[in-house]
Write an enzyme that holds these catalytic residues in place. Structure first.
Site, mmCIF file in Angstrom:
data_model
loop_
_atom_site.group_PDB
_atom_site.id
_atom_site.type_symbol
_atom_site.label_atom_id
_atom_site.label_comp_id
_atom_site.label_asym_id
_atom_site.label_seq_id
_atom_site.Cartn_x
_atom_site.Cartn_y
_atom_site.Cartn_z
ATOM 1 N N CYS A 67 -0.326 0.123 8.716
ATOM 2 C CA CYS A 67 -0.388 -1.293 8.400
ATOM 3 C C CYS A 67 -0.355 -2.390 9.372
ATOM 4 O O CYS A 67 -1.279 -3.039 9.280
ATOM 5 C CB CYS A 67 1.183 -1.247 7.407
ATOM 6 S SG CYS A 67 2.635 -1.062 8.488
ATOM 7 N N HIS B 119 6.730 -2.874 6.716
ATOM 8 C CA HIS B 119 5.391 -2.866 6.539
ATOM 9 C C HIS B 119 5.003 -4.407 6.509
ATOM 10 O O HIS B 119 5.444 -5.409 6.377
ATOM 11 C CB HIS B 119 5.787 -2.417 5.044
ATOM 12 C CG HIS B 119 4.164 -2.319 4.389
ATOM 13 N ND1 HIS B 119 3.406 -1.304 4.716
ATOM 14 C CD2 HIS B 119 3.494 -3.129 3.363
ATOM 15 C CE1 HIS B 119 2.194 -1.277 4.184
ATOM 16 N NE2 HIS B 119 2.145 -2.503 3.327
ATOM 17 N N HIS C 60 -3.788 -4.555 2.596
ATOM 18 C CA HIS C 60 -2.918 -3.676 3.442
ATOM 19 C C HIS C 60 -3.088 -2.243 3.410
ATOM 20 O O HIS C 60 -3.864 -1.610 2.510
ATOM 21 C CB HIS C 60 -1.627 -3.901 2.905
ATOM 22 C CG HIS C 60 -1.038 -3.310 1.675
ATOM 23 N ND1 HIS C 60 0.408 -2.954 1.396
ATOM 24 C CD2 HIS C 60 -1.708 -2.999 0.504
ATOM 25 C CE1 HIS C 60 0.183 -2.440 0.434
ATOM 26 N NE2 HIS C 60 -1.019 -2.559 -0.314
#
Length: 396
Positions: free
Chosen positions: A308, A356, A368
């Site tokens: 990420c 994240h 993402h």
């Protein structure tokens, strides 16, 4: 962490681990597990479908958190290795110069001995711990020329600096070893979490996988509804700002109809400044879109796969902005803005541990790299529930 995607071919996790696409597509958070009444009763000690789902979801969350710790340890290890290499090179150069200076001072001592001014031979000098002490004890300092005295002083200084550099290099080597151990531990943690998740998923029946897929679909629909609601709110805010701007212009000019409704507004529902920041955000988004479909691989920074924070770092680097490597640092690498004012290019962070991150594209959506076994994709920022959103940060 929950997943929101259609069935895809199996993707590489790490170290040869692969997760069946149908199983990974079924991973969801506990938010919609109120359907426990529909769960098939168990007749043995096997965990229920809901328990498996929660456990797998937790394992992936833990794996992603461990991935960011791995990224941090890897970054620290690389920096320390570079520092150690520099220190060792410096020590080698200083040692060479020290040996040359020692040879020069040895010639001074030998010359004094040949003139009969000193009884000790050159070997005594070379074995002396401090050349200054040797010359003082031998009462030779008053016989040395200015150049020779300067050479003695320079040698003593070089000797002290070299010893200090050696101590610093030794300490840096110790720290490097600790960082390497942290790196190995973080890597082992990620791999173990992924292995545990894979084993749990492999025990699901086809019926259980289908039921999880149905829950996943419901979550996606709810996430899409929330994204649409955010887009509606942002549009209302844009219109209100445009109306206020027009009213101000009319007040200043004394005429009506001179305002430019929507001027400077983005299609995300907030006003967008002109200049380099918008251009950079556009470049970052263009790069991120080009990565859609590439697999998530923990610790990866491209170009073939990403985790990420690796994706967000690479996206903004394409726009000429250097972001830190990890989510822990990226969250502090810009200006925090309210979610209602988010615009394309902003970074959206998730969970209390900031483990994240995605890049906002407008209308409540983001790009993402979700988790191991998944692919870079567009998705609602509410993919794992509204409470999972931690903050929004504008890098430029």
């Amino acid at each position: 962490m929950a997943s929101h995607r259609k069935s895809r071919p199996a993707g590489t996790l790490a170290a040869g681990l692969r997760t069946p696409a149908l199983a990974t597509a079924a991973l969801t958070s506990v938010a919609l597990l109120s359907q426990t009444a529909n769960a098939a009763p168990t007749t043995d000690d096997r965990p229920s479908l809901e328990e498996v789902e929660k456990k797998v979801d937790d394992l992936y969350r833990q794996a992603e958190s461990a991935t960011e710790k791995y990224n941090k340890a890897k970054e620290r290890t690389a920096e320390q290795r570079q520092r150690v290499d520099g220190l060792l090179d410096d020590v080698a150069r200083r040692t060479q110069k020290l040996n040359e200076a020692r040879d020069q001072l040895g010639s001074f001592a030998a010359a004094q001995y040949r003139t009969g001014a000193a009884a000790p031979d050159t070997a005594t000098f070379l074995l002396a711990g401090n050349p200054q002490d040797y010359f003082d004890q031998a009462q030779l300092m008053n016989r040395l020329t200015g150049r020779q005295k300067d050479a003695v002083d320079a040698y003593i200084t070089q000797q002290s600096e070299t010893m200090e550099q050696r101590r610093e290099a030794t300490e840096s080597l110790r720290t490097l070893t600790e960082s390497q151990n942290d790196l190995k531990a973080a890597k082992a943690t990620v791999q173990q979490k992924l292995t545990d998740a894979r084993e749990l998923l492999s025990e699901l029946t086809a019926q259980e996988k289908a039921r999880l897929a149905a829950i996943e679909k419901q979550k996606q629909e709810e996430a899409a509804r929330k994204a649409a609601e955010l887009a509606r709110q942002q549009e209302q805010q844009r219109q209100a700002e445009a109306a206020a701007q027009q009213q101000q212009q009319e007040s200043q000019t004394g005429t009506s109809g001179t305002g430019t409704s929507g001027t400077g507004a983005s299609d995300t529902g907030t006003s967008t400044p002109s200049g380099s920041s918008t251009t950079q955000a556009d470049k970052a988004l263009a790069f991120a879109r080009a990565q859609i479909g590439k697999p998530y691989v923990w610790g990866a920074t491209g170009p073939d796969s990403y985790d990420c924070s690796g994706l967000t770092q690479a996206s903004w680097k394409a726009a000429g902005v250097d972001l830190p490597r990890t989510t822990y640092d990226q969250v502090n690498a810009g200006t925090t803005v309210p979610l209602s004012q988010a615009r394309p290019g902003d970074l959206v962070f998730f969970y209390d541990d900031v483990s994240h991150v995605g890049i906002y594209i407008g209308d409540g959506m983001m790009i993402h790299a979700p988790k191991p076994g998944a692919y870079v994709r567009e998705e609602s920022i509410y993919y794992d529930g509204e409470s999972s959103i931690h903050s929004v940060v504008r890098p430029a």
